[in-house]
Enzyme design. Structure first.
Site, mmCIF file in Angstrom:
data_model
loop_
_atom_site.group_PDB
_atom_site.id
_atom_site.type_symbol
_atom_site.label_atom_id
_atom_site.label_comp_id
_atom_site.label_asym_id
_atom_site.label_seq_id
_atom_site.Cartn_x
_atom_site.Cartn_y
_atom_site.Cartn_z
ATOM 1 N N SER A 153 24.452 -45.567 45.499
ATOM 2 C CA SER A 153 24.090 -46.984 45.549
ATOM 3 C C SER A 153 25.316 -47.828 45.915
ATOM 4 C CB SER A 153 23.468 -47.407 44.216
ATOM 5 O OG SER A 153 22.844 -48.667 44.327
ATOM 6 N N ASP A 280 12.529 -45.988 48.882
ATOM 7 C CA ASP A 280 13.488 -46.654 48.007
ATOM 8 C C ASP A 280 13.061 -48.110 47.827
ATOM 9 O OD1 ASP A 280 15.680 -47.988 46.867
ATOM 10 O OD2 ASP A 280 17.159 -46.769 47.924
ATOM 11 N N HIS A 307 15.145 -44.750 44.629
ATOM 12 C CA HIS A 307 16.544 -45.177 44.676
ATOM 13 C C HIS A 307 17.384 -44.252 43.809
ATOM 14 C CE1 HIS A 307 19.900 -47.770 45.459
ATOM 15 N NE2 HIS A 307 20.137 -47.900 44.174
#
Length: 339
Positions: A153, A280, A307
Site C-alpha cells: 500500500s 481493490d 487491497h
C-alpha cells in the site's frame, strides 16, 4: 523457473470478494488464525534505531536467517499507512523469506509502530529522503547481497519511489516489489471518500486519529492540531495538517509530491514488480492501467485479492508470500525476478 502470476490466484468463494479480502487482510481474526510459522521473524529480532539524516531517527527490526550456511540476501519490508513492523502482512512475508534463507529488516516509517517519540516533526508521505537515507545505513550495516525491498500500500509507494532514488545515490538495491501501492494519491483520497464503502475511511481515520494523539502525548509542548481538526474527514484533516506542518502550498501540491502516476516510473533503473487486484476497493485499478512503464518494471493485475489481501483460504495465509518469495529467490539465484 516459471514465476507465479496474479492470474494464478483463484481463491474459493467467498474469498472472491474484494471487500472480504480487504477486511480480512488486517483483521484480528487473521492474526489469531495464522499458523505459528507466520510469526517466526519475531524470534531473535534485534530492535534497531537508524539514522534518517538531519537528526531524524527511524526504528526497525533485523532478523538474521539461520536455515542456510550463507544468506540469500537482505530483504527490507515496508508496511502500509498506520501499519508497523508488526503488522500481520509484514510478519507473514518476513517469516516466509526468513525460512527461504533471507535476512530480514522491517522498517517503521516515522510515527508508526511505537516510534512517535523519536522525532518531533510529524510524518507525512513526502518524507522520502529519510527512508532512502535509512536504506543506505541498512545496506552498510548488513551487507548481505542482493538487497531487495517489498512494500504494501503506502509502503509499496515508498518502495517504488525509493528504488528510483537508490540508483542515483549509490545504494545497492537490486529489486523492488510493491503490493497494491498508492499510485495517484489524489485519486486514492477521492476513492476513499466518494466511492469506497464508508467503513474503510472510518477504519483509517480511527487509526490516524489515535496515532496523532500519541504524537501529541509524546511532545506535549508542541501543538500539532486543533481538537476541532480531528473531527474532520480524511481530506479535511489531511489538508489542515499539510498547510500547518509542511511547505506545500496546497493539498494538491502535497498529493502530487508522492505520486508515481503517469510516466514517473520511466526513471526506474532496477527491476521492479507491481502487483495489484482489479477488485481493490481502496486503490482504483484505473490508476494502474494508465501507467507508462519501462521494460524493467512489471505490472501484474490479478482478478481477485482486494487491497493487500490475496488470502488463499481458512489458514489466512496470503498468496503474496509465494509471489514475493519466488521473485526474491529468482533474484538471489541470478535469474530475472520479473516475468
Amino acid at each position: 523457473m516459471t514465476l507465479p502470476r496474479g492470474k494464478d490466484f483463484r481463491p474459493p468463494w467467498p474469498l472472491r470478494s474484494g471487500h472480504i479480502q480487504t477486511m480480512l487482510s488486517s483483521s484480528g481474526v487473521r492474526r489469531l488464525l495464522l499458523p505459528r510459522a507466520a510469526k517466526t521473524v519475531l524470534q531473535g529480532a534485534e530492535p534497531v534505531v537508524l539514522d534518517g539524516g538531519g537528526g531524524v531517527r527511524l526504528s526497525g527490526a533485523y532478523t538474521a536467517q539461520k536455515t542456510r550456511p550463507q544468506s540469500r540476501g537482505l530483504a527490507v519490508l515496508f508496511h502500509g499507512w498506520e501499519g508497523s513492523v508488526d503488522s500481520t502482512y509484514v510478519l507473514q512475508t518476513g517469516s516466509r523469506l526468513l525460512a527461504d534463507g533471507w535476512d530480514i529488516f522491517r522498517l517503521n516509517f516515522r510515527d508508526h509502530g511505537d516510534s512517535h517519540g523519536l522525532n518531533e516533526a510529524l510524518f507525512h508521505s513526502c518524507r522520502l529522503d529519510e527512508v532512502v537515507h535509512a536504506l543506505g545505513e541498512i545496506a552498510t550495516r548488513w551487507s548481505a547481497r542482493p538487497m531487495a525491498v517489498a512494500g504494501f500500500s503506502l509502503g509499496g509507494n515508498f518502495a517504488l519511489r525509493a528504488a528510483m532514488q537508490t540508483s542515483r545515490v549509490g545504494i545497492p538495491l537490486s529489486y523492488a516489489l510493491a503490493v497494491c501501492p498508492i499510485i495517484d494519491p489524489a485519486v486514492g483520497l477521492f476513492s476513499l471518500e466518494e466511492t469506497a464503502p464508508w467503513f474503510y475511511q472510518a477504519y483509517f481515520m480511527r487509526k490516524w486519529r489515535h496515532s496523532l494523539l500519541l504524537k501529541q502525548k509524546a511532545f506535549p509542548q508542541h501543538q500539532y492540531f486543533e481538537m476541532s481538526e480531528l473531527k474532520k474527514h480524511l481530506r479535511g484533516l489531511t489538508e489542515a495538517l499539510v498547510l500547518r506542518h509542511t511547505d506545500f502550498k496546497s493539498l494538491q501540491q502535497y498529493l502530487d509530491g508522492y505520486s508515481v502516476a503517469g510516466d514517473a516510473m520511466l526513471a526506474m533503473q532496477i527491476p521492479a514488480t507491481i502487483l495489484t487486484a482489479k477488485d481493490d476497493p481502496v486503490i482504483p485499478v484505473g490508476s494502474f492501467e494508465q501507467l507508462r512503464l519501462p521494460p524493467n518494471v512489471e505490472l501484474d493485475i490479478a482478478e481477485f485479492g482486494g487491497h493487500c489481501g490475496f488470502i488463499r483460504g481458512g489458514d489466512m495465509v496470503s498468496y503474496t508470500d509465494d509471489y514475493i518469495a519466488a521473485r526474491f529467490n529468482a533474484l538471489a539465484d541470478g535469474t530475472s525476478p520479473i516475468g
